[in-house]
Design an enzyme around this catalytic site. Structure first.
Site, PDB file in Angstrom:
ATOM      1  N   GLU A  75      37.267 110.143 -31.576  1.00 22.84           N
ATOM      2  CA  GLU A  75      35.915 109.596 -31.707  1.00 22.84           C
ATOM      3  C   GLU A  75      35.305 109.868 -33.081  1.00 22.84           C
ATOM      4  O   GLU A  75      34.091 109.797 -33.262  1.00 22.84           O
ATOM      5  CB  GLU A  75      35.016 110.176 -30.609  1.00 22.84           C
ATOM      6  CG  GLU A  75      35.483 109.858 -29.204  1.00 22.84           C
ATOM      7  CD  GLU A  75      34.605 110.478 -28.145  1.00 22.84           C
ATOM      8  OE1 GLU A  75      33.456 110.027 -27.986  1.00 22.84           O
ATOM      9  OE2 GLU A  75      35.059 111.429 -27.481  1.00 22.84           O
TER      10      GLU A  75
ATOM     11  N   SER B 260      33.919 108.015 -24.813  1.00 29.91           N
ATOM     12  CA  SER B 260      33.846 106.682 -25.402  1.00 29.91           C
ATOM     13  C   SER B 260      34.840 105.706 -24.777  1.00 29.91           C
ATOM     14  O   SER B 260      35.289 104.759 -25.415  1.00 29.91           O
ATOM     15  CB  SER B 260      34.073 106.736 -26.929  1.00 29.91           C
ATOM     16  OG  SER B 260      33.019 107.418 -27.546  1.00 29.91           O
TER      17      SER B 260
ATOM     18  N   TYR C 122      30.532 100.075 -29.051  1.00 31.06           N
ATOM     19  CA  TYR C 122      30.168 100.340 -30.437  1.00 31.06           C
ATOM     20  C   TYR C 122      30.159  99.117 -31.351  1.00 31.06           C
ATOM     21  O   TYR C 122      29.958  99.259 -32.555  1.00 31.06           O
ATOM     22  CB  TYR C 122      31.092 101.425 -31.004  1.00 31.06           C
ATOM     23  CG  TYR C 122      30.949 102.722 -30.254  1.00 31.06           C
ATOM     24  CD1 TYR C 122      29.763 103.445 -30.316  1.00 31.06           C
ATOM     25  CD2 TYR C 122      31.965 103.205 -29.439  1.00 31.06           C
ATOM     26  CE1 TYR C 122      29.606 104.619 -29.603  1.00 31.06           C
ATOM     27  CE2 TYR C 122      31.812 104.385 -28.729  1.00 31.06           C
ATOM     28  CZ  TYR C 122      30.637 105.085 -28.824  1.00 31.06           C
ATOM     29  OH  TYR C 122      30.481 106.252 -28.115  1.00 31.06           O
TER      30      TYR C 122
ATOM     31  N   ARG D  15      23.701 112.587 -21.292  1.00 31.89           N
ATOM     32  CA  ARG D  15      23.640 111.244 -20.705  1.00 31.89           C
ATOM     33  C   ARG D  15      24.639 111.177 -19.556  1.00 31.89           C
ATOM     34  O   ARG D  15      25.821 111.465 -19.745  1.00 31.89           O
ATOM     35  CB  ARG D  15      23.991 110.191 -21.750  1.00 31.89           C
ATOM     36  CG  ARG D  15      23.521 108.777 -21.407  1.00 31.89           C
ATOM     37  CD  ARG D  15      24.167 107.732 -22.282  1.00 31.89           C
ATOM     38  NE  ARG D  15      25.552 107.518 -21.913  1.00 31.89           N
ATOM     39  CZ  ARG D  15      26.566 107.545 -22.768  1.00 31.89           C
ATOM     40  NH1 ARG D  15      26.376 107.813 -24.049  1.00 31.89           N
ATOM     41  NH2 ARG D  15      27.807 107.327 -22.349  1.00 31.89           N
TER      42      ARG D  15
ATOM     43  N   ASP E 192      26.572 108.922 -16.815  1.00 31.34           N
ATOM     44  CA  ASP E 192      27.001 107.562 -16.487  1.00 31.34           C
ATOM     45  C   ASP E 192      27.254 107.462 -14.988  1.00 31.34           C
ATOM     46  O   ASP E 192      27.898 108.344 -14.395  1.00 31.34           O
ATOM     47  CB  ASP E 192      28.274 107.206 -17.245  1.00 31.34           C
ATOM     48  CG  ASP E 192      28.080 107.219 -18.758  1.00 31.34           C
ATOM     49  OD1 ASP E 192      26.917 107.066 -19.195  1.00 31.34           O
ATOM     50  OD2 ASP E 192      29.070 107.378 -19.484  1.00 31.34           O
TER      51      ASP E 192
ATOM     52  N   GLU F 298      30.464 110.503 -15.026  1.00 30.12           N
ATOM     53  CA  GLU F 298      30.610 111.655 -15.917  1.00 30.12           C
ATOM     54  C   GLU F 298      29.290 111.978 -16.583  1.00 30.12           C
ATOM     55  O   GLU F 298      28.364 111.154 -16.603  1.00 30.12           O
ATOM     56  CB  GLU F 298      31.674 111.391 -16.985  1.00 30.12           C
ATOM     57  CG  GLU F 298      31.315 110.260 -17.937  1.00 30.12           C
ATOM     58  CD  GLU F 298      32.387 110.031 -18.990  1.00 30.12           C
ATOM     59  OE1 GLU F 298      33.395 110.749 -19.006  1.00 30.12           O
ATOM     60  OE2 GLU F 298      32.201 109.125 -19.817  1.00 30.12           O
TER      61      GLU F 298
ATOM     62  N   ASN G 293      27.892 113.127 -20.344  1.00 33.51           N
ATOM     63  CA  ASN G 293      28.219 113.233 -21.763  1.00 33.51           C
ATOM     64  C   ASN G 293      27.344 114.308 -22.389  1.00 33.51           C
ATOM     65  O   ASN G 293      26.119 114.160 -22.450  1.00 33.51           O
ATOM     66  CB  ASN G 293      27.976 111.896 -22.461  1.00 33.51           C
ATOM     67  CG  ASN G 293      28.827 110.783 -21.872  1.00 33.51           C
ATOM     68  OD1 ASN G 293      29.954 110.572 -22.290  1.00 33.51           O
ATOM     69  ND2 ASN G 293      28.280 110.069 -20.891  1.00 33.51           N
TER      70      ASN G 293
ATOM     71  N   GLY H   5      26.445 109.590 -27.985  1.00 31.48           N
ATOM     72  CA  GLY H   5      26.391 108.872 -29.251  1.00 31.48           C
ATOM     73  C   GLY H   5      24.970 108.610 -29.697  1.00 31.48           C
ATOM     74  O   GLY H   5      24.059 108.434 -28.877  1.00 31.48           O
TER      75      GLY H   5
END
Length: 356
Positions: free
Chosen positions: A15, A186, A258, A297, A299, A312, A314, A318
């Site tokens: 990443e 990611s 992205y 964050r 998900d 998951e 994070n 990002g």
């Protein structure tokens, strides 16, 4: 004058490019907010570089003290990082390293040993979040909803027939399923597998990124994400985001995440309010369960019946121009500059209280 901030970016994980983009955006915003900023590209690659070589792109030689777009930029190996932080008199670190040692608790433990406040959750929380096997065990043990799954070790994959692994899937939850590395972010190395025909290839891809893979029941539904800020009883959720990828497969992959225009972020989601509130509450519970601070964050996917499943958390989300946390903050009424300022101030408060 506000605190001297080092923004750590780059790294050596898959990443890296995302991290450089996150770090650049954060550095500019912090400078705008009045902080004295040094952006540091941390990577083992700088230990292999000859003295006359320069950093990639617009970044300067690691021993030069030059301003890049008004910012001081430097580079070093992880081994040189302590010296760099002391040299610059850094008072707080904004971690924009994604994946690898930047997100698995390693860099966090290093900074905690140096007693330098940082913006990530504590080292233990990052370690738990990075390893999806451990995250799922905690979720299941506390009754928080997550998709059914099995885990496969790389050695077992080599010695066990694909038919045996396929049978485990069929006996547990069946196809389609998601195959993913246990410790990547990611959506790197993640595959949707429609039938046993694609299982071997998907596992081979996942095992390029680690010794463990997770095979998870595929939940058809609305994919959402929820940033959570703060810690403990003071933790709060930003607006929920519905994610609609524009890929041919409908899969929210690396490109969709992205590449500008490759996904739509819908705020609020096209879901009943009670379902949205349930998802936000679950995100806060996951954040607290793992012992997180700073900003994270979570998900999730929500099926047609309104059931929420955690995918998951994070620990170092990002912060690029297409990233989800800044979009949620904007919907909350926070500009990006205010968001990063809040994160740094929260880090100083949180770690300052820890030292008392």
């Amino acid at each position: 004058m506000k605190a001297k901030v080092a923004v750590l970016m780059g790294g050596d994980s898959s990443e890296r490019e995302v991290s450089l983009r996150s770090g650049a955006g954060v550095s500019k915003a912090l400078a705008k907010a009045g902080y004295e900023v040094v952006a540091i590209d941390v990577s083992w690659r700088w230990g292999k570089r000859k003295e006359h070589e320069t950093l990639s792109g617009a970044r300067p030689h690691k021993n030069d003290f030059v301003l890049c777009e008004g910012l001081l930029v430097d580079a070093c190996t992880p081994m040189e990082l302590a010296e760099k932080l002391l040299e610059y008199g850094v008072q707080v670190v904004f971690i924009a390293l994604h994946g690898g040692y930047g997100e698995d608790g390693t860099i966090q433990a290093f900074l905690e040993l140096m007693r330098i406040p940082h913006t990530s959750p504590p080292a233990k929380a990052c370690m738990l979040a990075m390893d999806k096997r451990l995250t799922k065990q905690l979720l299941i043990s506390t009754g928080l909803p997550t998709a059914e799954h099995i885990v496969v070790n790389k050695k077992d994959f080599v010695t066990t027939s694909i038919d045996e692994i396929s049978k485990r899937i069929k006996d547990s939850f069946g196809f389609p399923c998601a195959v993913k590395p246990s410790s990547e972010g990611s959506t790197i190395g993640v595959s949707k597998v429609e039938s046993e025909k694609g299982l071997k290839s998907a596992l081979e891809t996942a095992f390029k990124y680690g010794e463990w893979s997770i095979i998870e029941k595929w939940i058809e539904g609305v994919e959402v994400t929820c940033p959570v800020l703060g810690e403990g009883e003071n933790a709060f959720a930003l607006p929920l985001i519905e994610i609609v990828p524009k890929t041919a497969s409908g899969f929210y992959d690396y490109g969709a995440k992205y590449t500008p225009g490759m996904s739509d972020h819908i705020i609020p989601p096209r879901l009943p309010k009670e379902v949205q509130e349930k998802a936000r509450d679950i995100a806060i519970q996951v954040h607290r369960l793992l012992g997180c601070s700073g900003f994270t964050r979570t998900d999730m996917v929500i099926d047609k019946k309104g059931n929420v499943y955690v995918l998951e958390l994070n620990a170092v989300p990002g912060m690029t121009e297409t990233s989800l946390v800044p979009h949620a903050a904007e919907a909350y009424g926070w500009e990006f500059t205010y968001l990063v300022d809040w994160i740094v101030q929260e880090a100083l408060r949180y770690w300052g209280e820890k030292e008392r």
